[in-house]
Scaffold this motif. Structure first.
Motif, PDB file in Angstrom:
ATOM      1  N   MET A 180      46.716 -43.845 -31.637  1.00  0.00           N
ATOM      2  CA  MET A 180      47.432 -44.974 -31.052  1.00  0.00           C
ATOM      3  C   MET A 180      48.164 -44.541 -29.796  1.00  0.00           C
ATOM      4  O   MET A 180      48.607 -43.395 -29.677  1.00  0.00           O
ATOM      5  CB  MET A 180      48.450 -45.514 -32.073  1.00  0.00           C
ATOM      6  CG  MET A 180      48.155 -46.901 -32.559  1.00  0.00           C
ATOM      7  SD  MET A 180      49.494 -47.576 -33.559  1.00  0.00           S
ATOM      8  CE  MET A 180      48.824 -49.185 -33.885  1.00  0.00           C
ATOM      9  N   PHE A 187      52.205 -48.540 -24.581  1.00  0.00           N
ATOM     10  CA  PHE A 187      52.037 -49.846 -25.228  1.00  0.00           C
ATOM     11  C   PHE A 187      52.846 -50.900 -24.491  1.00  0.00           C
ATOM     12  O   PHE A 187      52.346 -51.990 -24.187  1.00  0.00           O
ATOM     13  CB  PHE A 187      52.472 -49.760 -26.686  1.00  0.00           C
ATOM     14  CG  PHE A 187      52.496 -51.094 -27.385  1.00  0.00           C
ATOM     15  CD1 PHE A 187      51.325 -51.696 -27.799  1.00  0.00           C
ATOM     16  CD2 PHE A 187      53.696 -51.753 -27.621  1.00  0.00           C
ATOM     17  CE1 PHE A 187      51.335 -52.939 -28.433  1.00  0.00           C
ATOM     18  CE2 PHE A 187      53.727 -52.990 -28.251  1.00  0.00           C
ATOM     19  CZ  PHE A 187      52.547 -53.573 -28.664  1.00  0.00           C
ATOM     20  N   ALA A 219      39.579 -55.064 -31.694  1.00  0.00           N
ATOM     21  CA  ALA A 219      40.703 -54.503 -32.449  1.00  0.00           C
ATOM     22  C   ALA A 219      40.241 -53.900 -33.765  1.00  0.00           C
ATOM     23  O   ALA A 219      40.723 -52.829 -34.177  1.00  0.00           O
ATOM     24  CB  ALA A 219      41.747 -55.588 -32.698  1.00  0.00           C
ATOM     25  N   ARG A 254      40.487 -49.902 -34.892  1.00  0.00           N
ATOM     26  CA  ARG A 254      41.204 -49.498 -36.099  1.00  0.00           C
ATOM     27  C   ARG A 254      40.285 -48.761 -37.066  1.00  0.00           C
ATOM     28  O   ARG A 254      40.706 -47.805 -37.722  1.00  0.00           O
ATOM     29  CB  ARG A 254      41.819 -50.721 -36.772  1.00  0.00           C
ATOM     30  CG  ARG A 254      42.662 -50.381 -38.004  1.00  0.00           C
ATOM     31  CD  ARG A 254      43.846 -49.489 -37.663  1.00  0.00           C
ATOM     32  NE  ARG A 254      44.512 -49.005 -38.858  1.00  0.00           N
ATOM     33  CZ  ARG A 254      45.493 -49.663 -39.474  1.00  0.00           C
ATOM     34  NH1 ARG A 254      45.911 -50.830 -38.998  1.00  0.00           N
ATOM     35  NH2 ARG A 254      46.035 -49.145 -40.548  1.00  0.00           N
ATOM     36  N   HIS A 311      53.646 -52.143 -32.970  1.00  0.00           N
ATOM     37  CA  HIS A 311      53.129 -50.832 -32.582  1.00  0.00           C
ATOM     38  C   HIS A 311      53.922 -49.751 -33.295  1.00  0.00           C
ATOM     39  O   HIS A 311      55.128 -49.910 -33.572  1.00  0.00           O
ATOM     40  CB  HIS A 311      53.246 -50.654 -31.065  1.00  0.00           C
ATOM     41  CG  HIS A 311      52.741 -49.334 -30.563  1.00  0.00           C
ATOM     42  ND1 HIS A 311      53.563 -48.237 -30.402  1.00  0.00           N
ATOM     43  CD2 HIS A 311      51.505 -48.926 -30.186  1.00  0.00           C
ATOM     44  CE1 HIS A 311      52.867 -47.223 -29.951  1.00  0.00           C
ATOM     45  NE2 HIS A 311      51.610 -47.617 -29.819  1.00  0.00           N
ATOM     46  N   PRO A 368      51.194 -52.430 -38.124  1.00  0.00           N
ATOM     47  CA  PRO A 368      51.125 -53.487 -37.112  1.00  0.00           C
ATOM     48  C   PRO A 368      50.584 -54.801 -37.675  1.00  0.00           C
ATOM     49  O   PRO A 368      49.526 -54.842 -38.294  1.00  0.00           O
ATOM     50  CB  PRO A 368      50.191 -52.897 -36.058  1.00  0.00           C
ATOM     51  CG  PRO A 368      50.441 -51.431 -36.141  1.00  0.00           C
ATOM     52  CD  PRO A 368      50.654 -51.157 -37.606  1.00  0.00           C
ATOM     53  N   LYS A 405      45.863 -57.175 -30.424  1.00  0.00           N
ATOM     54  CA  LYS A 405      45.341 -55.898 -29.951  1.00  0.00           C
ATOM     55  C   LYS A 405      45.515 -54.785 -30.979  1.00  0.00           C
ATOM     56  O   LYS A 405      44.674 -53.906 -31.104  1.00  0.00           O
ATOM     57  CB  LYS A 405      46.024 -55.517 -28.639  1.00  0.00           C
ATOM     58  CG  LYS A 405      45.651 -56.411 -27.476  1.00  0.00           C
ATOM     59  CD  LYS A 405      46.328 -55.977 -26.199  1.00  0.00           C
ATOM     60  CE  LYS A 405      45.940 -56.885 -25.036  1.00  0.00           C
ATOM     61  NZ  LYS A 405      46.616 -56.495 -23.776  1.00  0.00           N
ATOM     62  N   GLN A 406      46.614 -54.775 -31.706  1.00  0.00           N
ATOM     63  CA  GLN A 406      46.866 -53.760 -32.712  1.00  0.00           C
ATOM     64  C   GLN A 406      46.700 -54.308 -34.127  1.00  0.00           C
ATOM     65  O   GLN A 406      46.906 -53.578 -35.091  1.00  0.00           O
ATOM     66  CB  GLN A 406      48.300 -53.229 -32.543  1.00  0.00           C
ATOM     67  CG  GLN A 406      48.648 -52.737 -31.156  1.00  0.00           C
ATOM     68  CD  GLN A 406      47.920 -51.462 -30.784  1.00  0.00           C
ATOM     69  OE1 GLN A 406      47.523 -50.691 -31.657  1.00  0.00           O
ATOM     70  NE2 GLN A 406      47.739 -51.228 -29.500  1.00  0.00           N
ATOM     71  N   ASP A 407      46.326 -55.581 -34.240  1.00  0.00           N
ATOM     72  CA  ASP A 407      46.355 -56.261 -35.537  1.00  0.00           C
ATOM     73  C   ASP A 407      45.101 -57.120 -35.699  1.00  0.00           C
ATOM     74  O   ASP A 407      45.136 -58.329 -35.461  1.00  0.00           O
ATOM     75  CB  ASP A 407      47.634 -57.119 -35.602  1.00  0.00           C
ATOM     76  CG  ASP A 407      47.743 -57.909 -36.892  1.00  0.00           C
ATOM     77  OD1 ASP A 407      47.016 -57.593 -37.850  1.00  0.00           O
ATOM     78  OD2 ASP A 407      48.547 -58.851 -36.935  1.00  0.00           O
TER      79      ASP A 407
END
Length: 429
Positions: free
Chosen positions: A1, A7, A177, A181, A215, A238, A279-281
């Motif tokens: 990450m 971020f 995304a 991940r 984040h 996230p 984006k993170q989820d």
């Protein structure tokens, strides 16, 4: 990450006002650069190129660009409002981050700033002979940039803000995304299931504000854990909501010796916000898709075709999910939960099954999608798909009126119910 700094920097650079401001400053610098470069231009070149006409051209550009920028901003606002009404308000962030629309608006306002500064400088006589030639060349370049931006902007307007365009953006963002991940399923930390641990002798790391985790800076969190000789059991990844009663993480081993400053430092590596970010989820993408389908199934809209389209798009996204070997643990002081397939299917299927309970076409596709997932990725989705299929069929049984419709849906649901898999999938992947 990424680190917390990058971020936040990425989030800042995605804002439209940043790009507009940058283009405008660059335009002003370009217009003023002619003052410093005028001595490098031969004096007789101005007459040959007709540099006197530059003021007239700049006046035309300044007048037209302000009008075009205002008009484009109105179109953009209407498109975003239409996406919020037709799809889901959560999708407006994706439209606001569209690069073509941002570049177009920034180019128009930048050209206006360039022309305005050029006209002012010409009126006070700071350019002299060589400066006018440079300003003319800069004006030609700006006009070319305007044409390119305008053509791309017109091409985008054919679909910008409409349901298919919004769904395309959601699908692309969610798929990207999810793939990111899956490449790092536990963010390079130890796998962790929160329910498996007794928290009675641990110290809770509770946030000083309420919000969604956007984040986690695992690199700095690892370094801080090493400094204070603690182990961090992350509770909120996230996309999850954190509050005083929902700790971000628990600390064990020598956590009892930590002071308030150390706890604040550890807490600072969790970035919280008022809203979730896709984006993170990746699971947030399922929520956005299901909200779009639920709105389409409302009596006021009555568009089951969009709900069916949503289900098929979700299938394409979820088929990217495969069991990959977890990479080496880089952060050995951190334990991190993984993605939960049950959560993805629950957020996607339940609203569509509820609002489309009385529509056989939607129920048919919904059961077929669950069957495809269970057959294609049995180690990931078989158990979750069966559970959602049973719940959706119960809703269909209550919502459908014709027995033939019920039999049609039951036939697909029975295939899934009797599907044999080698083993139950893990709780989190």
């Amino acid at each position: 990450m990424k680190s917390a700094f990058f971020f936040r920097l990425t989030a800042l650079l995605s804002q439209i006002w940043v790009k507009v401001t940058g283009y405008s400053l660059l335009a002003v610098i370009t217009a003023l650069a002619a003052i410093w470069l005028r001595d490098f231009i031969p004096a007789d070149l101005e007459v040959k190129l007709g540099a006197d006409a530059v003021e007239t051209v700049l006046s035309i550009v300044a007048t037209s660009m302000l009008t075009v920028a205002t008009f484009s901003l109105g179109i953009m606002a209407n498109a975003i409002s239409g996406a919020a009404d037709g799809a889901t308000p959560r999708a407006t962030a994706l439209l606001l981050e569209d690069r073509v629309s941002q570049n177009a608006l920034a180019t128009f306002l930048g050209a206006f700033s360039f022309s305005l500064v050029g006209i002012i400088a010409l009126q006070i006589g700071v350019y002299e002979d060589g400066g006018r030639i440079i300003l003319l060349g800069g004006t030609i370049v700006v006009i070319i940039l305007i044409y390119v931006a305008f053509i791309r902007w017109v091409n985008l307007l054919r679909s910008f803000g409409r349901i298919p365009d919004t769904l395309n953006r959601i699908e692309t963002a969610a798929e990207d995304a999810l793939k990111r991940r899956l490449d790092h399923p536990f963010l390079d930390c130890h796998p962790y299931t929160a329910a498996d641990d007794d928290h009675s002798d641990l110290i809770a790391l509770c946030p000083d504000q309420v919000g969604f985790v956007q984040h986690i800076d695992t690199t700095k969190l690892q370094a801080c854990a090493e400094t204070h000789d603690v182990e961090v059991l992350v509770e909120r990844t996230p996309g999850q909501f954190a509050s005083l009663n929902r700790p971000l993480a628990y600390l064990r081993k020598k956590a009892a010796h930590l002071d308030g400053d150390a706890l604040d430092e550890l807490m600072g590596y969790f970035t919280l916000g008022a809203a979730r970010t896709i984006k993170q989820d990746p699971q947030f993408g399922m929520i956005m898709l299901s909200e779009t389908a639920a709105r389409a199934l409302s009596p006021a809209v009555n568009d089951p075709g969009t709900a069916i389209d949503v289900l098929r798009r979700a299938l394409r996204i979820l088929l990217c999910w495969d069991t990959r070997p977890a990479p080496d643990v880089k952060h050995d002081r951190i334990w991190m939960p993984g993605l939960i397939p049950e959560g993805f299917l629950r957020d996607l299927i339940r609203p569509i099954a509820r609002d489309g309970a009385g529509i056989v076409e939607v129920q048919h596709v919904l059961q077929s999608i669950l069957l495809d997932l269970a057959q294609s990725r049995p180690d990931v989705f078989a158990s979750a798909a069966k559970a959602q299929s049973r719940e959706a069929y119960e809703r269909a049984e209550a919502g459908l009126t014709l027995q033939s419709d019920k039999d049609e849906v039951r036939e697909i649901a029975n295939k899934l119910a009797h599907l044999r898999v080698k083993a139950d999938p893990p709780a989190a992947l």
